[in-house]
Motif scaffolding. Structure first.
Motif, PDB file in Angstrom:
ATOM      1  N   VAL A  18      -3.378   2.998   5.498  1.00 46.79           N
ATOM      2  CA  VAL A  18      -4.580   2.411   5.506  1.00 46.79           C
ATOM      3  C   VAL A  18      -4.903   2.003   3.858  1.00 46.79           C
ATOM      4  N   ILE A  19      -4.520   2.882   3.079  1.00 51.97           N
ATOM      5  CA  ILE A  19      -4.471   2.943   1.593  1.00 51.97           C
ATOM      6  C   ILE A  19      -3.581   1.531   1.173  1.00 51.97           C
ATOM      7  N   LEU A  20      -2.505   1.382   1.653  1.00 52.51           N
ATOM      8  CA  LEU A  20      -1.701   0.158   1.382  1.00 52.51           C
ATOM      9  C   LEU A  20      -2.480  -1.231   1.759  1.00 52.51           C
ATOM     10  N   LEU A  21      -2.719  -1.060   3.096  1.00 49.02           N
ATOM     11  CA  LEU A  21      -3.631  -2.183   3.766  1.00 49.02           C
ATOM     12  C   LEU A  21      -4.894  -2.477   2.759  1.00 49.02           C
ATOM     13  N   LEU A  22      -5.666  -1.344   2.535  1.00 49.92           N
ATOM     14  CA  LEU A  22      -6.776  -1.578   1.635  1.00 49.92           C
ATOM     15  C   LEU A  22      -6.458  -2.196   0.413  1.00 49.92           C
ATOM     16  N   HIS A  23      -5.512  -1.775  -0.087  1.00 49.60           N
ATOM     17  CA  HIS A  23      -4.796  -2.292  -1.473  1.00 49.60           C
ATOM     18  C   HIS A  23      -4.594  -3.936  -1.177  1.00 49.60           C
ATOM     19  N   PRO A  75      -5.450   3.449  -9.265  1.00 48.64           N
ATOM     20  CA  PRO A  75      -5.639   4.728  -8.443  1.00 48.64           C
ATOM     21  C   PRO A  75      -5.166   4.743  -6.959  1.00 48.64           C
ATOM     22  N   LEU A  76      -5.204   3.356  -6.247  1.00 47.58           N
ATOM     23  CA  LEU A  76      -4.702   3.324  -4.944  1.00 47.58           C
ATOM     24  C   LEU A  76      -3.208   3.601  -4.722  1.00 47.58           C
ATOM     25  N   THR A  77      -2.392   3.472  -5.886  1.00 46.90           N
ATOM     26  CA  THR A  77      -0.884   3.395  -5.785  1.00 46.90           C
ATOM     27  C   THR A  77      -0.791   4.904  -5.714  1.00 46.90           C
ATOM     28  N   TYR A  78      -1.399   5.713  -6.713  1.00 47.36           N
ATOM     29  CA  TYR A  78      -1.152   7.172  -6.809  1.00 47.36           C
ATOM     30  C   TYR A  78      -1.514   7.799  -5.464  1.00 47.36           C
ATOM     31  N   TRP A  79      -2.746   7.370  -4.988  1.00 46.42           N
ATOM     32  CA  TRP A  79      -3.226   8.123  -3.775  1.00 46.42           C
ATOM     33  C   TRP A  79      -2.245   7.959  -2.504  1.00 46.42           C
ATOM     34  N   LEU A  83       0.116  10.811  -0.515  1.00 47.23           N
ATOM     35  CA  LEU A  83       0.064  10.816   0.794  1.00 47.23           C
ATOM     36  C   LEU A  83       1.448  10.686   1.424  1.00 47.23           C
ATOM     37  N   ARG A  84       2.162   9.674   1.113  1.00 46.24           N
ATOM     38  CA  ARG A  84       3.627   9.617   1.576  1.00 46.24           C
ATOM     39  C   ARG A  84       4.376  11.004   1.328  1.00 46.24           C
TER      40      ARG A  84
END
Length: 138
Positions: A18-23, A75-79, A83-84
């Motif tokens: 989800v974060i990757l898609l948001l990114h 920051p999205l990359t770190y999150w 999570l991974r």
């Protein structure tokens, strides 16, 4: 000792996707937004002067440039990475979403190339503010 936030997230692999898609959507918003701002400024589209749209775009690009100048990622990359790891995924483990979005927004180049690119992009966004300023209602 407290448990890290990412260890308390249900389905961290799904949340990472989800974060990757948001990114990916943010990248499309910023890059497409600049393209539409420049085209819309020339064609006199009124919506490209919307201050909320323009401020959001400027804020996102500013965060990216500042983080890049500090030698840090978004920051999205770190999150996503946290999570991974919480999901037990390795660097070579990828989902459909991760594979396609990653191939669109991540490239293998020295860090200075990205910092230069982000800085130039930021300059063009600022230039678009000068050429086609947002219209704030009074």
């Amino acid at each position: 000792m407290t448990t890290p936030w990412y260890d308390r997230v249900p389905a961290p692999d799904v949340m990472a996707d989800v974060i990757l898609l948001l990114h990916g959507f943010i990248v499309i918003f910023v890059m497409g937004g600049l393209l539409f701002t420049l085209i819309g400024g020339i064609r006199q589209w009124s919506w490209v002067r919307n201050p909320v749209f323009r401020l959001l775009q400027l804020a996102i690009v500013l965060v990216v440039v500042v983080q890049s100048l500090r030698g840090r990622y978004c920051p999205l990359t770190y999150w996503e990475v946290d999570l991974r790891r919480a999901a037990g995924q390795s660097a070579y483990d990828s989902s459909f979403i991760e594979f396609w979005v990653s191939n669109l927004i991540y490239y293998d180049a020295p860090a200075w190339v990205f910092t230069l690119g982000y800085s130039i992009f930021f300059f063009v966004v600022v230039l678009s503010w000068w050429l086609y300023p947002p219209r704030f209602r009074s």
